[in-house]
Design a protein around this motif. Structure first.
Motif, mmCIF file in Angstrom:
data_model
loop_
_atom_site.group_PDB
_atom_site.id
_atom_site.type_symbol
_atom_site.label_atom_id
_atom_site.label_comp_id
_atom_site.label_asym_id
_atom_site.label_seq_id
_atom_site.Cartn_x
_atom_site.Cartn_y
_atom_site.Cartn_z
ATOM 1 N N ARG A 161 -19.818 -10.159 54.725
ATOM 2 C CA ARG A 161 -19.634 -11.360 55.545
ATOM 3 C C ARG A 161 -20.104 -12.602 54.771
ATOM 4 O O ARG A 161 -19.440 -13.639 54.764
ATOM 5 N N ALA A 162 -21.244 -12.476 54.096
ATOM 6 C CA ALA A 162 -21.792 -13.622 53.348
ATOM 7 C C ALA A 162 -20.845 -14.073 52.243
ATOM 8 O O ALA A 162 -20.583 -15.275 52.086
ATOM 9 N N THR A 163 -20.293 -13.116 51.472
ATOM 10 C CA THR A 163 -19.417 -13.513 50.359
ATOM 11 C C THR A 163 -18.062 -14.000 50.861
ATOM 12 O O THR A 163 -17.404 -14.803 50.206
ATOM 13 N N ALA A 164 -17.641 -13.538 52.056
ATOM 14 C CA ALA A 164 -16.397 -14.057 52.645
ATOM 15 C C ALA A 164 -16.587 -15.507 53.074
ATOM 16 O O ALA A 164 -15.711 -16.355 52.871
ATOM 17 N N LEU A 165 -17.758 -15.803 53.656
ATOM 18 C CA LEU A 165 -18.044 -17.172 54.113
ATOM 19 C C LEU A 165 -18.256 -18.129 52.942
ATOM 20 O O LEU A 165 -17.855 -19.283 53.001
ATOM 21 N N ASP A 166 -18.914 -17.656 51.889
ATOM 22 C CA ASP A 166 -19.168 -18.494 50.704
ATOM 23 C C ASP A 166 -19.010 -17.656 49.437
ATOM 24 O O ASP A 166 -19.962 -17.054 48.952
ATOM 25 N N PRO A 167 -17.783 -17.631 48.874
ATOM 26 C CA PRO A 167 -17.525 -16.785 47.701
ATOM 27 C C PRO A 167 -18.317 -17.204 46.456
ATOM 28 O O PRO A 167 -18.372 -16.448 45.489
ATOM 29 N N ALA A 168 -18.957 -18.375 46.495
ATOM 30 C CA ALA A 168 -19.722 -18.840 45.325
ATOM 31 C C ALA A 168 -21.214 -18.559 45.459
ATOM 32 O O ALA A 168 -21.989 -18.957 44.586
ATOM 33 N N PHE A 169 -21.622 -17.865 46.545
ATOM 34 C CA PHE A 169 -23.064 -17.658 46.740
ATOM 35 C C PHE A 169 -23.534 -16.496 45.871
ATOM 36 O O PHE A 169 -23.328 -15.321 46.188
ATOM 37 N N ASP A 170 -24.182 -16.847 44.767
ATOM 38 C CA ASP A 170 -24.535 -15.870 43.732
ATOM 39 C C ASP A 170 -25.401 -14.733 44.252
ATOM 40 O O ASP A 170 -25.186 -13.569 43.913
ATOM 41 N N ALA A 171 -26.394 -15.049 45.087
ATOM 42 C CA ALA A 171 -27.364 -14.026 45.499
ATOM 43 C C ALA A 171 -26.703 -12.922 46.316
ATOM 44 O O ALA A 171 -27.091 -11.754 46.227
ATOM 45 N N ALA A 172 -25.671 -13.271 47.103
ATOM 46 C CA ALA A 172 -24.990 -12.256 47.918
ATOM 47 C C ALA A 172 -24.198 -11.300 47.022
ATOM 48 O O ALA A 172 -24.256 -10.078 47.205
ATOM 49 N N THR B 73 -27.660 -12.951 53.660
ATOM 50 C CA THR B 73 -27.988 -12.433 52.324
ATOM 51 C C THR B 73 -29.419 -11.914 52.266
ATOM 52 O O THR B 73 -29.677 -10.837 51.707
ATOM 53 N N VAL B 74 -30.357 -12.667 52.850
ATOM 54 C CA VAL B 74 -31.766 -12.228 52.824
ATOM 55 C C VAL B 74 -31.925 -10.937 53.634
ATOM 56 O O VAL B 74 -32.594 -9.997 53.191
ATOM 57 N N LEU B 75 -31.275 -10.870 54.787
ATOM 58 C CA LEU B 75 -31.363 -9.643 55.585
ATOM 59 C C LEU B 75 -30.700 -8.482 54.832
ATOM 60 O O LEU B 75 -31.219 -7.360 54.827
ATOM 61 N N GLY B 76 -29.587 -8.772 54.162
ATOM 62 C CA GLY B 76 -28.934 -7.747 53.341
ATOM 63 C C GLY B 76 -29.876 -7.240 52.253
ATOM 64 O O GLY B 76 -30.011 -6.030 52.043
ATOM 65 N N ALA B 77 -30.558 -8.161 51.580
ATOM 66 C CA ALA B 77 -31.506 -7.788 50.520
ATOM 67 C C ALA B 77 -32.650 -6.955 51.085
ATOM 68 O O ALA B 77 -33.118 -6.002 50.460
ATOM 69 N N ALA C 193 -27.710 -14.601 66.304
ATOM 70 C CA ALA C 193 -27.548 -15.925 66.924
ATOM 71 C C ALA C 193 -26.739 -16.866 66.028
ATOM 72 O O ALA C 193 -26.028 -17.736 66.519
ATOM 73 N N GLN C 194 -26.865 -16.697 64.703
ATOM 74 C CA GLN C 194 -26.179 -17.593 63.756
ATOM 75 C C GLN C 194 -25.393 -16.760 62.735
ATOM 76 O O GLN C 194 -25.784 -16.661 61.574
ATOM 77 N N PRO C 195 -24.284 -16.163 63.175
ATOM 78 C CA PRO C 195 -23.565 -15.215 62.311
ATOM 79 C C PRO C 195 -22.918 -15.845 61.079
ATOM 80 O O PRO C 195 -22.407 -15.126 60.221
ATOM 81 N N HIS C 196 -22.945 -17.188 60.997
ATOM 82 C CA HIS C 196 -22.333 -17.854 59.825
ATOM 83 C C HIS C 196 -23.370 -18.390 58.858
ATOM 84 O O HIS C 196 -23.018 -19.129 57.928
ATOM 85 N N ASP C 197 -24.628 -18.010 59.047
ATOM 86 C CA ASP C 197 -25.684 -18.472 58.134
ATOM 87 C C ASP C 197 -25.689 -17.551 56.898
ATOM 88 O O ASP C 197 -26.227 -16.451 56.933
ATOM 89 N N VAL C 198 -25.070 -18.043 55.825
ATOM 90 C CA VAL C 198 -24.877 -17.221 54.614
ATOM 91 C C VAL C 198 -26.218 -16.782 54.017
ATOM 92 O O VAL C 198 -26.382 -15.633 53.607
ATOM 93 N N LEU C 199 -27.181 -17.690 53.995
ATOM 94 C CA LEU C 199 -28.479 -17.349 53.424
ATOM 95 C C LEU C 199 -29.181 -16.274 54.259
ATOM 96 O O LEU C 199 -29.716 -15.307 53.715
#
Length: 317
Positions: free
Chosen positions: A126-137, A83-87, A74-80
């Protein structure tokens, strides 16, 4: 007064939330499916916080994938959320693989691991493309690179992308260090070199110099029998460990940042193993009765090994 009457020390406490109470809150919020509260919490963390800690707590909650998958659709641009689903996918994959050495893992288990890691990889790219500074991804992508055997260069490339924005990211450094060890087709030169580099540039009092201890611990553990004792008797190993401890756990400004319990435990274990009981005792006093799974679970029974080393150190150190 006899030593026999000294009160028994409490057993080691392996609960992450005892050192970092927010872990319990995060897990409860995930179990309650309260995404708005989780979002607000992570978005409100001070700049430079190791957000991998929060993501890891959330990714370990069983069943969190059941409501995160539709949320991400539903929210494909939610970086967090990505990342959490990826983890979580990484965790599910590793549960299928188990932590046994590769020769004890079946072809089906490897297939299961790789399927979940590939799903994780899609989410995290997708997460790092949307926010390249998001450390957890990026941090999770270091793990997927290792599990999918994408090689040393790709793992380092991912770490360097993260380090551009977060140069002293302990979780990412510890994950890359594992990949640089021979068990993941690295080398001891690469592992020790990277650990020294991280320690040298980290601020004094930061836990990062603990990576020097982690590299020595991994090296010691990979040896057998008499080679282990000989390794820890080397003067350069002793000197390097003492200096790394002075820069981190024994520094007056030591920061109890995420990961400090494992870092202190790693020094405690090594100083114990090499018979440096005063330094081992100082580490155990710093810990109180806090313990991390790493490094104690390498000894078989984590709680028993912690107690054995702690009691010997405190009796004589």
């Amino acid at each position: 007064m006899s030593h026999a009457s000294a009160p028994a020390l409490p057993p080691p406490d392996f609960e992450v939330a005892s050192a970092h109470p927010e872990a319990a809150w995060l897990r409860q919020a995930a179990a309650a499916r309260d995404w708005a509260a989780i979002r607000n919490y992570v978005d409100g963390l001070p700049a430079g916080t190791d957000r991998s800690f929060a993501v890891r707590q959330l990714g370990e909650v069983k069943g969190v994938e059941e409501w995160l998958r539709p949320l991400v659709e539903a929210q494909p641009h939610d970086v967090l959320a990505l990342t959490v689903l990826g983890a979580r996918e990484v965790n599910i994959g590793w549960e299928i693989r188990t932590s046994y050495a590769a020769e004890h893992v079946s072809r089906e288990q490897f297939a299961g691991l790789h399927a979940h890691l590939r799903q994780a990889e899609q989410l995290l790219i997708r997460a790092t493309a949307l926010d390249p500074a998001f450390d957890a991804a990026w941090c999770e992508r270091i793990t997927t690179a290792m599990g999918l055997q994408l090689g040393q260069n790709e793992a380092r490339r991912r770490y360097e992308q993260l380090a551009k924005h977060h140069p002293h990211h302990l979780t990412a450094q510890a994950r890359l260090l594992q990949q640089l060890c021979p068990k993941w087709s690295g080398s001891w030169d690469a592992a020790h070199g990277f650990a020294r580099e991280c320690a040298a540039v980290a601020p004094e009092g930061a836990p990062n110099a603990g990576l020097v201890a982690e590299a020595h611990f991994e090296h010691w553990y990979a040896l057998k029998g008499a080679e282990r004792d000989a390794y820890l008797r080397q003067p350069h190993v002793r000197t390097e460990l003492a200096q790394a401890a002075d820069r981190s756990v024994f520094h007056p400004g030591f920061q109890r940042a995420y990961g400090w319990v494992s870092v202190t435990g790693c020094f405690a274990a090594l100083f114990s193993l090499m018979g440096d009981l005063p330094r081992a005792a100082a580490c155990f006093r710093l810990l109180g009765n806090l313990a991390g799974e790493y490094p104690w679970d390498y000894f078989g029974n984590a709680a028993q090994s912690y107690i054995r080393h702690r009691d010997a150190a405190l009796a004589r150190g």
